[in-house]
Design an enzyme around this catalytic site. Structure first.
Site, PDB file in Angstrom:
ATOM      1  N   LYS A 175       1.039  -1.237  -0.172  1.00 37.36           N
ATOM      2  CA  LYS A 175       0.627  -0.144  -0.200  1.00 37.36           C
ATOM      3  C   LYS A 175       1.069   0.957   0.194  1.00 37.36           C
ATOM      4  O   LYS A 175       0.372   2.164  -0.738  1.00 37.36           O
ATOM      5  CB  LYS A 175      -0.865   0.174   1.542  1.00 37.36           C
ATOM      6  CG  LYS A 175      -2.084  -1.279   1.285  1.00 37.36           C
ATOM      7  CD  LYS A 175      -2.831  -1.348   2.506  1.00 37.36           C
ATOM      8  CE  LYS A 175      -1.704  -1.432   3.530  1.00 37.36           C
ATOM      9  NZ  LYS A 175      -1.337  -3.105   3.803  1.00 37.36           N
ATOM     10  N   GLY A 230       3.507  -0.557   8.597  1.00 38.40           N
ATOM     11  CA  GLY A 230       4.565  -0.624   8.395  1.00 38.40           C
ATOM     12  C   GLY A 230       4.787  -0.197   7.004  1.00 38.40           C
ATOM     13  O   GLY A 230       4.487  -1.887   6.469  1.00 38.40           O
ATOM     14  N   HIS A 231       4.444   0.992   6.436  1.00 35.48           N
ATOM     15  CA  HIS A 231       4.451   1.030   4.626  1.00 35.48           C
ATOM     16  C   HIS A 231       6.026   1.773   4.023  1.00 35.48           C
ATOM     17  O   HIS A 231       6.336   2.898   4.853  1.00 35.48           O
ATOM     18  CB  HIS A 231       3.777   2.652   4.401  1.00 35.48           C
ATOM     19  CG  HIS A 231       1.534   1.530   5.097  1.00 35.48           C
ATOM     20  ND1 HIS A 231       0.210   2.415   5.016  1.00 35.48           N
ATOM     21  CD2 HIS A 231       1.536   0.371   5.141  1.00 35.48           C
ATOM     22  CE1 HIS A 231      -0.315   2.238   5.078  1.00 35.48           C
ATOM     23  NE2 HIS A 231       0.325   0.367   5.758  1.00 35.48           N
TER      24      HIS A 231
HETATM   25  P1  GDP Z   1       2.686  -2.742   2.615  1.00 31.16           P
HETATM   26  O1  GDP Z   1       2.327  -2.117   4.944  1.00 31.16           O
HETATM   27  O2  GDP Z   1       1.186  -2.675   2.507  1.00 31.16           O
HETATM   28  O3  GDP Z   1       2.578  -1.044   2.375  1.00 31.16           O
HETATM   29  O4  GDP Z   1       3.203  -3.284   2.550  1.00 31.16           O
HETATM   30  P2  GDP Z   1       5.317  -3.058   3.351  1.00 31.16           P
HETATM   31  O5  GDP Z   1       5.476  -2.138   2.781  1.00 31.16           O
HETATM   32  O6  GDP Z   1       4.599  -3.518   4.656  1.00 31.16           O
HETATM   33  O7  GDP Z   1       5.550  -4.564   2.743  1.00 31.16           O
HETATM   34  C1  GDP Z   1       5.615  -4.203   1.148  1.00 31.16           C
HETATM   35  C2  GDP Z   1       7.330  -4.532   1.154  1.00 31.16           C
HETATM   36  O8  GDP Z   1       6.802  -5.021  -0.673  1.00 31.16           O
HETATM   37  C3  GDP Z   1       8.192  -3.542   1.339  1.00 31.16           C
HETATM   38  O9  GDP Z   1       9.220  -3.709   0.913  1.00 31.16           O
HETATM   39  C4  GDP Z   1       8.347  -2.812  -0.673  1.00 31.16           C
HETATM   40  O10 GDP Z   1       9.222  -1.841  -0.774  1.00 31.16           O
HETATM   41  C5  GDP Z   1       7.689  -4.326  -1.369  1.00 31.16           C
HETATM   42  N1  GDP Z   1       7.161  -4.032  -2.520  1.00 31.16           N
HETATM   43  C6  GDP Z   1       5.503  -3.297  -2.719  1.00 31.16           C
HETATM   44  N2  GDP Z   1       5.282  -3.544  -3.980  1.00 31.16           N
HETATM   45  C7  GDP Z   1       6.316  -4.289  -4.560  1.00 31.16           C
HETATM   46  C8  GDP Z   1       6.043  -5.102  -5.686  1.00 31.16           C
HETATM   47  O11 GDP Z   1       5.828  -4.588  -7.285  1.00 31.16           O
HETATM   48  N3  GDP Z   1       8.080  -5.625  -6.398  1.00 31.16           N
HETATM   49  C9  GDP Z   1       8.687  -5.901  -4.966  1.00 31.16           C
HETATM   50  N4  GDP Z   1      10.083  -6.495  -5.088  1.00 31.16           N
HETATM   51  N5  GDP Z   1       8.030  -5.465  -3.996  1.00 31.16           N
HETATM   52  C10 GDP Z   1       7.547  -4.393  -3.395  1.00 31.16           C
HETATM   53  P1  IMO Z   2       0.383  -2.340   7.335  1.00 26.18           P
HETATM   54  O1  IMO Z   2      -0.305  -1.356   7.430  1.00 26.18           O
HETATM   55  C1  IMO Z   2       0.390  -7.000   8.366  1.00 26.18           C
HETATM   56  C2  IMO Z   2      -1.506  -7.874  12.546  1.00 26.18           C
HETATM   57  C3  IMO Z   2      -1.126  -8.124  13.436  1.00 26.18           C
HETATM   58  C4  IMO Z   2      -1.730  -9.333  14.415  1.00 26.18           C
HETATM   59  C5  IMO Z   2      -2.859  -8.209  14.207  1.00 26.18           C
HETATM   60  C6  IMO Z   2      -3.389  -7.257  15.395  1.00 26.18           C
HETATM   61  O2  IMO Z   2       1.762  -2.509   7.324  1.00 26.18           O
HETATM   62  O3  IMO Z   2      -0.248  -3.281   5.928  1.00 26.18           O
HETATM   63  P2  IMO Z   2      -2.303  -5.280  15.919  1.00 26.18           P
HETATM   64  O4  IMO Z   2      -1.420  -4.836  16.737  1.00 26.18           O
HETATM   65  O5  IMO Z   2      -2.927  -4.987  14.912  1.00 26.18           O
HETATM   66  O6  IMO Z   2      -3.401  -5.172  16.662  1.00 26.18           O
HETATM   67  O7  IMO Z   2      -2.109  -6.712  15.674  1.00 26.18           O
HETATM   68  O8  IMO Z   2      -2.868  -8.007  12.893  1.00 26.18           O
HETATM   69  N1  IMO Z   2      -0.738  -6.455  11.028  1.00 26.18           N
HETATM   70  C7  IMO Z   2      -0.439  -6.548  10.233  1.00 26.18           C
HETATM   71  N2  IMO Z   2      -0.320  -7.390   9.855  1.00 26.18           N
HETATM   72  N3  IMO Z   2       0.275  -5.680   7.901  1.00 26.18           N
HETATM   73  C8  IMO Z   2       0.159  -4.884   9.225  1.00 26.18           C
HETATM   74  O9  IMO Z   2      -0.142  -3.134   8.668  1.00 26.18           O
HETATM   75  C9  IMO Z   2      -0.759  -5.105   9.866  1.00 26.18           C
HETATM   76  N4  IMO Z   2      -1.016  -4.355  11.509  1.00 26.18           N
HETATM   77  C10 IMO Z   2      -1.861  -5.411  12.347  1.00 26.18           C
HETATM   78  O10 IMO Z   2       0.308  -9.346  12.758  1.00 26.18           O
HETATM   79  O11 IMO Z   2      -1.233 -10.552  13.146  1.00 26.18           O
HETATM   80 MG    MG Z   3       3.187  -2.862   5.721  1.00 20.70          MG
END
Ligand code: GDP
Ligand code: IMO
Ligand code: MG
Length: 427
Positions: free
Chosen positions: A16, A40-41
């Protein structure tokens, strides 16, 4: 009027942050509407990586406005640190506003989150231990502290005194853990209030006024549909509403103000924390996807559980979010596999079902039914046009879209902002 809600269509971590950062270039305002620093984005611009937990992923554009809406729970200590760490990197940032009505995470929420998980033992949720659940629970119990309360010394003192007394009673008699010192917490939060005061506002008014004037607003969801308090795999969910409807509640905009909803889904599935996961791969393929996709939590560093794309979840997510478009991320991660599976339905007591069950007991009895497709070997990171993708990758994306019943607007072929294929203009 141009407003887009972007949500996670699976169990979170779909990418996202990356997609928000990509779309933010064309938006004026970027709004977080639920969750907290459990999120964690990740945003990668050129070769620089940014991990955002509370601040919207549009922050890297200095001409934008970023908003943390009323539906978010805010740990002020974490927020100031995150803001400062971005400033320390010398990047010109967007303006940041924080809604007065947002609830505050206090140290007792973090303690309670940890103690509750400990107490649950093997039945634990696997939370991020950031105090999210207890903060939303206090909000519902009407004992929460809002930003506006925190900014008023009298309110802060009175609420904190009462809450710490009550929580300490709970910590001593029930959880049998350490207790908190009122004076110390008060000092810390008074200090944080000084910083927060510069950013606090009635954000619902700001957003609605901006929509009236024709501004483009992007609402950035955290977590994902399957972690939704109502529609997720309860109780293995988070305590907020990551689905699209959450944007209305968590930003103070009416449903009539939303134009489009885009669901971000990985080309496979991952999950962190406990709870059922029908297409989970507890084998070498799952291990390879984890390695290839760097599937380790952005917030907690935990290894993410990996599995095949689940179209039952995709359809369910399309329904509860009202998805107009899909953004499929991490397609590049699947390069090199001889074959790829998609779960098209579940087998339950000998019968085929395509409905995602409410009961976890039923879900545990569901066996995924797979369709197997041929893989591709090429590296996708340089591809910028759908037509330039290997034929099998095109077929795979088209099949996901067909099974979920939603057109694909965007495909991720790498973590960088530039590693994106656009099929439909969102704004
Ligand atoms: P979010 O929580 O939905 O924002 O996703 P996260 O950042 O936690 O996890 C997604 C991971 O995939 C991060 O390390 C991004 O840098 C990486 N990522 C996102 N889009 C792509 C993609 O199209 N390809 C690859 N290889 N990595 C991606
Ligand atoms: P983003 O925005 C993935 C999961 C936790 C646990 C459950 C409840 O980066 O996609 P909490 O601390 O919210 O009470 O935990 O939700 N969880 C996530 N898993 N991505 C997240 O955020 C998450 N935020 C919470 O691992 O299973
Ligand atoms: Mg995340």
């Amino acid at each position: 009027m141009s407003t887009v809600v972007l949500v996670g269509a699976q169990w979170g971590d779909e990418g996202k942050g990356k997609v928000t950062d990509f779309l933010a270039e064309r938006a004026d305002i970027i709004v977080r509407f639920q969750g907290g620093n459990n999120a964690g984005h990740t945003v990668v611009v050129n070769d620089e990586e940014f991990k955002l937990h509370l601040i919207p992923s549009g922050i890297l554009y200095s001409d934008k406005l970023c908003i943390i809406g009323n539906g978010v729970v805010i740990d002020p200590v974490v927020l100031e640190k995150e803001w400062q760490s971005l400033i320390d990197r010398g990047i010109p940032l967007a303006k940041l506003l924080i809604d007065n009505r947002a609830h505050v995470i206090l140290p007792y929420h973090r303690l309670q989150d940890e103690a509750e998980e400990e107490l649950k033992g093997s039945a634990k949720i696997g939370t991020t231990k950031r105090g999210i659940g207890p903060a939303y629970a206090d909000k519902s119990a009407r004992t929460g502290m809002r930003i506006v309360d925190m900014l008023d010394d009298e309110e802060l003192e009175a609420k904190l005194k009462l809450n710490i007394e009550n929580k300490n009673r709970l910590f001593t008699s029930y959880y049998q853990t350490e207790t908190l010192d009122y004076d110390q917490v008060l000092r810390e939060y008074k200090k944080q209030a000084q910083w927060l005061r510069k950013h606090a506002a009635d954000c619902s008014e700001v957003i609605n006024d901006a929509i009236d004037k024709g501004s483009k607003v992007l609402f950035e969801g955290a977590q994902g549909a399957l972690l939704d308090l109502d529609f997720g795999t309860y109780p293995y969910v988070t305590s907020s509403h990551p689905i699209a409807a959450g944007a209305c509640l968590g930003a103070g905009v009416g449903p009539t103000r939303i134009n489009k909803v885009i669901g971000v889904a990985k080309a496979y599935t991952t999950r962190v924390g406990e709870g059922p996961f029908p297409t989970e791969l507890n084998d070498q393929i799952g291990e390879n996807i984890r390695k290839q996709g760097h599937e380790f939590g952005t917030t907690t560093g935990r290894p993410r559980r990996c599995g095949w794309f689940d179209a039952v979840i995709g359809r369910y997510s399309a329904r509860i979010n009202g998805l107009n478009y899909l953004a499929i991320t991490k397609l590049d991660v699947l390069s090199g596999l001889p074959e790829i599976k998609i779960c098209t339905g579940y087998k339950l007591k000998g019968e085929l079902t395509t409905t995602f069950p409410a009961s976890l007991k039923t879900l545990a009895q569901c066996e995924p039914v797979y369709e197997t497709m041929e893989g591709w070997q090429e590296d996708l990171s340089e591809v910028r046009k759908f037509a330039d993708l290997p034929k099998n990758a095109q077929l795979y994306v088209n099949r996901i879209s067909q099974l979920v019943g939603v057109p694909v607007a965007l495909i991720g072929v790498g973590p960088k902002r530039s590693e994106t294929i656009i099929l439909e203009d969102i704004f």
